[in-house]
Each structure stands twice: as C-alpha cells, then as structure tokens.
Design an enzyme around this catalytic site. Structure first.
Site, PDB file in Angstrom:
ATOM      1  N   PRO A   2      14.851  -1.520 -35.339  1.00  0.00           N
ATOM      2  CG  PRO A   2      16.868  -1.391 -36.468  1.00  0.00           C
ATOM      3  CD  PRO A   2      15.570  -2.123 -36.449  1.00  0.00           C
ATOM      4  CD  GLU A   3      10.798   1.417 -31.579  1.00  0.00           C
ATOM      5  OE1 GLU A   3      10.310   2.459 -31.118  1.00  0.00           O
ATOM      6  OE2 GLU A   3      10.503   0.277 -31.177  1.00  0.00           O
ATOM      7  CE  LYS A  55       9.964   2.389 -37.104  1.00  0.00           C
ATOM      8  NZ  LYS A  55       9.062   1.211 -37.165  1.00  0.00           N
ATOM      9  CG  ASN A 171       6.161  -3.396 -30.718  1.00  0.00           C
ATOM     10  OD1 ASN A 171       5.027  -2.936 -30.848  1.00  0.00           O
ATOM     11  ND2 ASN A 171       6.400  -4.605 -30.270  1.00  0.00           N
ATOM     12  NE  ARG A 248       6.888  -5.744 -34.163  1.00  0.00           N
ATOM     13  CZ  ARG A 248       7.619  -4.639 -34.279  1.00  0.00           C
ATOM     14  NH1 ARG A 248       7.345  -3.769 -35.200  1.00  0.00           N
ATOM     15  NH2 ARG A 248       8.643  -4.425 -33.483  1.00  0.00           N
TER      16      ARG A 248
END
Ligand SMILES: [Zn+2]
Length: 258
Positions: A2-3, A55, A171, A248
């Site tokens: 989760p961003e 975050k 990402n 990533r």
C-alpha cells in the site's frame, strides 16, 4: 505494498467513525498483543485525530497516546459496517476499534504499536522520513535537499522509492511518475535535474489525491503492470525489470522515457 494514497484513503474512511469520539470497544485479537493491555490503556480515551505521513498512519488519542501503523507488504486497514463481511479472515485481524455500528480493522503486519506522542516526535525512523508526497503544501526544498544528498549514481526510480527522499511513493507511483515526466527510471540520479524530479512529484500528486479520495481502484495505470502493452503516449510496448535492493519490478517505456 500500500502506498501513500491507500493509507490516506483508509484514514479518510476511519475519521468519521473515530475522530472526536471514544471507541466503544477496542480489541487486539492477535496473540502478540495479548499482554500489551491496549483495551485497558485506551479505555475511555477519545480519538483526537487520524493522520498520515507517507505510508505511516497515526490514530491519536487523548492522553498523548498514539497508535502507529505501517502496513509493509502485507497489511491492510478496513472499515466495515457491524456484521458485514471483513476483507480478510478474522484470524488475521490485529486491532479492531468499534463505534457507532462500524468496525475499523487492521490486518497483518508488520508494524502496529502504541506509543506516546513524545516518542513519536523523537522516533528516529519517523524523523528520517522525507516530505509527504500528499501534504497540502509539498516541501520541495526538503525533497530536493534529500535527493541531492543521496548517491548520484543510484537509479532515479530507486531513489524515488526511498522514503527518506519522499514519503508515500511506492512501486506504482514510481513507475507512473517517471512515465508522466518522461524520465527513464534507470537514469542516474545525478543526471536528473531539480525540475525533472519536481515534474514527477507534480504529476503524481493529483492522481494520488484522487485515489486517496475515491480509493485505489480508481487508479488507471499508464505503465504499471502493463508490460507488453502499447505506451499510451508513443505506442512502444511497455518494458519491465526488477530494480533496486528489493528488486521491485519497474515498468517503463523505452520509446519516450529518457
Ligand atoms: Zn512511450
């Protein structure tokens, strides 16, 4: 993972349930929190505010107590009407705050802690965070200062993921922001101008704000997880490759990102 926009969306959904109110019930079903006595320590205390930085999410209570969470790769927040089905199994719930027919639930880890406001202020990890990408007034000077102090040979996309440079980009927004600004995420940080770095921030902020309001499902990616599909700008097939220490997967267009 989760961003920042997902965390801001969760905070916005829990505010009407919690802010300015005393939760009716607090449960910590996870055995690791069994001895922490959160229900008794927080009993009768009202929630002063729910806020986020990148975050990280903070539920601030009267009496200077703060619940601090970071969802890592695996965690999630949910807000549910009483009796409605949760998004994950009840066995994975670490924290349940109930009020006015709603349940605010935190699932899985890795970081959920009850700290004092003083400790939050002096926490080294939190103090090291870069400016919040979603802040009403983005701290451009701090962002550029942190970026210029970073390794100039580091790929730009990797530097964007570093929460000490800017907090809240993960990402998805790394890939989307580099595409919007027409920057190759593999370009060395030292070869990216301040204007180019800021163009990424300015491109992702409104899109992240929309997602924070409407939910992450409202995101319409241009390159993220679109490998092999045509670039919306130039038609070149989108490429992907692992980047950085955590490897990533990054997505970009070799036709128009330089
Ligand atoms: Zn392109």
């Amino acid at each position: 993972m989760p961003e920042g926009d997902t965390i801001a969306y969760a905070a916005a959904r829990m505010r009407p349930v919690l802010e300015g109110h005393v939760p009716e019930e607090i449960r910590t079903p996870q055995p690791r929190h069994a001895l922490d006595r959160w229900p008794s320590r927080l009993s009768g205390l009202g929630v002063v505010g729910v806020d986020t930085h990148g975050k990280h999410l903070f539920i601030r209570f009267d009496g200077d107590l703060v619940i601090h969470s970071h969802l890592g790769m695996s965690g999630a927040w949910g807000v549910y009407g009483l009796g409605s089905r949760w998004g994950r199994s009840a066995r994975r719930a670490w924290l349940v705050l109930s009020r006015a027919g709603h349940e605010v639930v935190e699932f899985d880890g890795p970081l959920l802690e009850l700290i004092t406001e003083g400790r939050r202020r002096f926490d080294q990890r939190l103090a090291a965070l870069g400016p919040d990408v979603l802040a009403v007034e983005f701290d451009r000077e701090l962002f550029l200062r942190r970026l210029r102090a970073d390794d100039p040979t580091r790929p730009f996309g990797d530097a964007l993921l570093d929460q000490r440079n800017v907090a809240g980009i993960g990402n998805i927004w790394k890939a989307e922001g580099c595409w919007e600004a027409e920057i190759d995420p593999w370009r060395a940080l030292g070869k990216v101008t301040d204007e180019e770095a800021m163009a990424v921030i300015e491109a992702v902020r409104p899109r992240m704000a929309l997602s924070a309001r409407e939910g992450p499902r409202s995101i319409q990616p241009r390159v993220y997880r679109r490998v092999g599909r045509p670039c919306p700008r130039c038609g070149t097939p989108i490429a992907s490759r692992g980047q950085g220490d955590a490897n990533r997967t990054t997505y970009w267009c070799q036709g128009c990102q330089r």
